[in-house]
Scaffold this motif. Structure first.
Motif, PDB file in Angstrom:
ATOM      1  N   TYR A  88       0.874  -1.188   0.000  1.00  0.00           N
ATOM      2  CA  TYR A  88       0.000   0.000   0.000  1.00  0.00           C
ATOM      3  C   TYR A  88       0.902   1.225   0.000  1.00  0.00           C
ATOM      4  O   TYR A  88       1.235   1.791   1.039  1.00  0.00           O
ATOM      5  CB  TYR A  88      -0.935  -0.047   1.213  1.00  0.00           C
ATOM      6  CG  TYR A  88      -1.856  -1.248   1.162  1.00  0.00           C
ATOM      7  CD1 TYR A  88      -3.129  -1.158   0.621  1.00  0.00           C
ATOM      8  CD2 TYR A  88      -1.418  -2.495   1.610  1.00  0.00           C
ATOM      9  CE1 TYR A  88      -3.961  -2.270   0.539  1.00  0.00           C
ATOM     10  CE2 TYR A  88      -2.239  -3.611   1.538  1.00  0.00           C
ATOM     11  CZ  TYR A  88      -3.498  -3.487   0.994  1.00  0.00           C
ATOM     12  OH  TYR A  88      -4.314  -4.593   0.911  1.00  0.00           O
ATOM     13  N   PRO A 232     -10.007  -0.172   6.928  1.00  0.00           N
ATOM     14  CA  PRO A 232      -9.748   0.062   5.505  1.00  0.00           C
ATOM     15  C   PRO A 232      -9.960  -1.211   4.689  1.00  0.00           C
ATOM     16  O   PRO A 232      -9.749  -2.322   5.181  1.00  0.00           O
ATOM     17  CB  PRO A 232      -8.286   0.502   5.480  1.00  0.00           C
ATOM     18  CG  PRO A 232      -7.695  -0.080   6.729  1.00  0.00           C
ATOM     19  CD  PRO A 232      -8.792  -0.065   7.739  1.00  0.00           C
ATOM     20  N   ASN A 233     -10.382  -1.019   3.445  1.00  0.00           N
ATOM     21  CA  ASN A 233     -10.620  -2.156   2.558  1.00  0.00           C
ATOM     22  C   ASN A 233      -9.303  -2.629   1.971  1.00  0.00           C
ATOM     23  O   ASN A 233      -8.569  -1.858   1.350  1.00  0.00           O
ATOM     24  CB  ASN A 233     -11.599  -1.762   1.448  1.00  0.00           C
ATOM     25  CG  ASN A 233     -12.094  -2.963   0.677  1.00  0.00           C
ATOM     26  OD1 ASN A 233     -11.327  -3.711   0.088  1.00  0.00           O
ATOM     27  ND2 ASN A 233     -13.396  -3.155   0.675  1.00  0.00           N
ATOM     28  N   VAL A 236      -8.583  -2.163  -1.856  1.00  0.00           N
ATOM     29  CA  VAL A 236      -8.514  -0.801  -2.397  1.00  0.00           C
ATOM     30  C   VAL A 236      -7.119  -0.232  -2.156  1.00  0.00           C
ATOM     31  O   VAL A 236      -6.559  -0.399  -1.071  1.00  0.00           O
ATOM     32  CB  VAL A 236      -9.576   0.100  -1.729  1.00  0.00           C
ATOM     33  CG1 VAL A 236      -9.455   1.545  -2.208  1.00  0.00           C
ATOM     34  CG2 VAL A 236     -10.971  -0.439  -1.995  1.00  0.00           C
ATOM     35  N   ASP A 237      -6.558   0.420  -3.166  1.00  0.00           N
ATOM     36  CA  ASP A 237      -5.263   1.108  -3.036  1.00  0.00           C
ATOM     37  C   ASP A 237      -4.097   0.170  -2.785  1.00  0.00           C
ATOM     38  O   ASP A 237      -3.048   0.599  -2.288  1.00  0.00           O
ATOM     39  CB  ASP A 237      -5.321   2.174  -1.924  1.00  0.00           C
ATOM     40  CG  ASP A 237      -6.427   3.193  -2.148  1.00  0.00           C
ATOM     41  OD1 ASP A 237      -6.624   3.600  -3.302  1.00  0.00           O
ATOM     42  OD2 ASP A 237      -7.103   3.570  -1.164  1.00  0.00           O
ATOM     43  N   ASN A 268      -5.872   2.956   3.119  1.00  0.00           N
ATOM     44  CA  ASN A 268      -6.682   3.560   2.059  1.00  0.00           C
ATOM     45  C   ASN A 268      -6.444   5.066   1.993  1.00  0.00           C
ATOM     46  O   ASN A 268      -6.193   5.709   3.018  1.00  0.00           O
ATOM     47  CB  ASN A 268      -8.169   3.327   2.304  1.00  0.00           C
ATOM     48  CG  ASN A 268      -8.623   1.891   2.111  1.00  0.00           C
ATOM     49  OD1 ASN A 268      -9.737   1.544   2.491  1.00  0.00           O
ATOM     50  ND2 ASN A 268      -7.785   1.038   1.543  1.00  0.00           N
ATOM     51  N   TYR A 269      -6.553   5.625   0.778  1.00  0.00           N
ATOM     52  CA  TYR A 269      -6.531   7.077   0.644  1.00  0.00           C
ATOM     53  C   TYR A 269      -7.719   7.716   1.362  1.00  0.00           C
ATOM     54  O   TYR A 269      -7.642   8.840   1.845  1.00  0.00           O
ATOM     55  CB  TYR A 269      -6.556   7.469  -0.836  1.00  0.00           C
ATOM     56  CG  TYR A 269      -5.198   7.445  -1.487  1.00  0.00           C
ATOM     57  CD1 TYR A 269      -4.218   8.363  -1.130  1.00  0.00           C
ATOM     58  CD2 TYR A 269      -4.898   6.516  -2.476  1.00  0.00           C
ATOM     59  CE1 TYR A 269      -2.968   8.357  -1.740  1.00  0.00           C
ATOM     60  CE2 TYR A 269      -3.655   6.490  -3.084  1.00  0.00           C
ATOM     61  CZ  TYR A 269      -2.693   7.422  -2.717  1.00  0.00           C
ATOM     62  OH  TYR A 269      -1.455   7.398  -3.314  1.00  0.00           O
ATOM     63  N   ASP A 270      -8.833   7.005   1.418  1.00  0.00           N
ATOM     64  CA  ASP A 270     -10.003   7.477   2.162  1.00  0.00           C
ATOM     65  C   ASP A 270      -9.713   7.332   3.653  1.00  0.00           C
ATOM     66  O   ASP A 270      -9.875   6.265   4.231  1.00  0.00           O
ATOM     67  CB  ASP A 270     -11.238   6.666   1.768  1.00  0.00           C
ATOM     68  CG  ASP A 270     -12.480   7.075   2.548  1.00  0.00           C
ATOM     69  OD1 ASP A 270     -12.413   8.073   3.304  1.00  0.00           O
ATOM     70  OD2 ASP A 270     -13.516   6.392   2.407  1.00  0.00           O
TER      71      ASP A 270
END
Length: 328
Positions: A88, A232-233, A236-237, A268-270
């Motif tokens: 990541y 976080p998922n 993703v990312d 995650n970026y989120d």
């Protein structure tokens, strides 16, 4: 299939076949005594084990006991190989940004991997013994894969077929020891004590549609002292998928069966999804406020790491550990 290793007084424990709902388990000594034995002959033994797994889930197997996560060692209590990546890259970028350092462009195209200690993993419900709180005690919530024998120089496309099992990881890190070690230019050692893995390791098919492109497309949930820390998922990312990580590690050497390859801290970026380690949260605080406000772990602090399927059922069981003072 779902597999665990029970304590039995021996270093490598007793291989247990675990039901899909984590309710029941059964020893399978007629097939393999340990997970390493199974992995060494996966092609021949896994079809036989799959038949027993179907019978276990159907309730037609003898010798079944209630599954108890507190009896579990890490699925591989020790391993021939433990290599942890940092897939990541946004996490790496964030940490470097907080200290005003630029990130080399190569980080986006060439995976970061370090070789960890694999001779003494901590059980998923055992305490984490450390001698000093001054070391900057941190957890890292991750996913790892276990491979069979992987040839040197394999492509990422072919490496995917060598991924046999997945599990969760707590890659314990001692943040205040890391800078001095990395400054030597020779990598981690004292700053990376024994890691822990989830009670259960699962074959990729157990994740159904959430296993795509050798990524796990589900949130990884971390609680710190009973409070939700992050979810976080994992799909993703993730800049480098597991097949790419395996191919990277095997570029110049073959991997023996039972090699463990980690994803690195899920991120995650989120940022509303939270974080998977204290260091990342502290870096966000540095960026926002100029200084961190979240402390590292102290003696008595507890971390719980778990992943749930779409119906809310635990997939791997939980890593649930308390940091305690090691007095020798």
């Amino acid at each position: 299939m779902k597999l665990a290793t029970y304590q039995n007084g021996r270093r490598d424990g007793q291989l247990m076949l675990v039901s899909r709902d984590l309710a029941n388990a059964v020893a399978v000594p007629d097939i393999a005594h340990t997970l390493q034995q199974l992995l060494d002959d996966w092609h021949e033994l896994s079809p036989r084990l799959e038949q027993k797994y179907q019978a276990l889930n159907a309730g037609t197997l003898d010798g079944v006991v209630a599954f108890d996560e507190t009896l579990c060692l890490s699925p591989l209590p020790r391993a021939y190989q433990w290599a942890d990546g940092s897939a990541y890259v946004n996490h790496v970028e964030l940490v470097r940004k907080a200290r005003g350092a630029d990130m080399p462009e190569s980080f986006w195209t060439d995976p970061l991997v370090y070789q960890g200690g694999s001779d003494s993993f901590i059980a998923p419900r055992a305490s984490i013994p450390l001698a000093s709180e001054d070391w900057g005690i941190d957890f890292e919530s991750e996913i790892a894969v276990i491979t069979d024998d992987v040839p040197m120089g394999i492509s990422a496309d072919k490496a995917a077929g060598h991924i046999k099992l997945l599990m969760l990881v707590n890659d314990v890190s001692l943040r205040n020891l890391i800078p001095a070690e990395l400054a030597k230019g020779f990598g981690f050692f004292q700053s990376k004590p024994s890691s822990s893995f989830s009670p259960v390791a699962v074959t990729p098919d157990e994740l159904a549609g959430n296993w795509q492109d050798t990524r796990v497309h589900l949130p990884l949930v971390t609680h710190l002292n009973d409070g939700l820390f992050g979810k976080p998922n994992a799909g993703v990312d993730m800049t480098f998928n597991f097949a790419q990580l395996v191919a990277h590690v095997a570029k110049t050497r073959p991997l023996g069966s039972g090699a463990i390859i980690g994803s690195g801290t899920i991120s995650n970026y989120d940022r509303s999804a939270g974080s998977s380690c204290l260091a990342e949260k502290r870096m966000l605080e540095v960026i926002a406020d100029g200084k961190p406000s979240t402390p590292f772990m102290g003696f008595g602090d507890r971390v719980r790491i778990e992943m749930f399927d779409d119906a809310g059922h635990s997939i791997f069981g939980a890593i649930d550990q308390q940091v305690v003072e090691y007095k020798g």
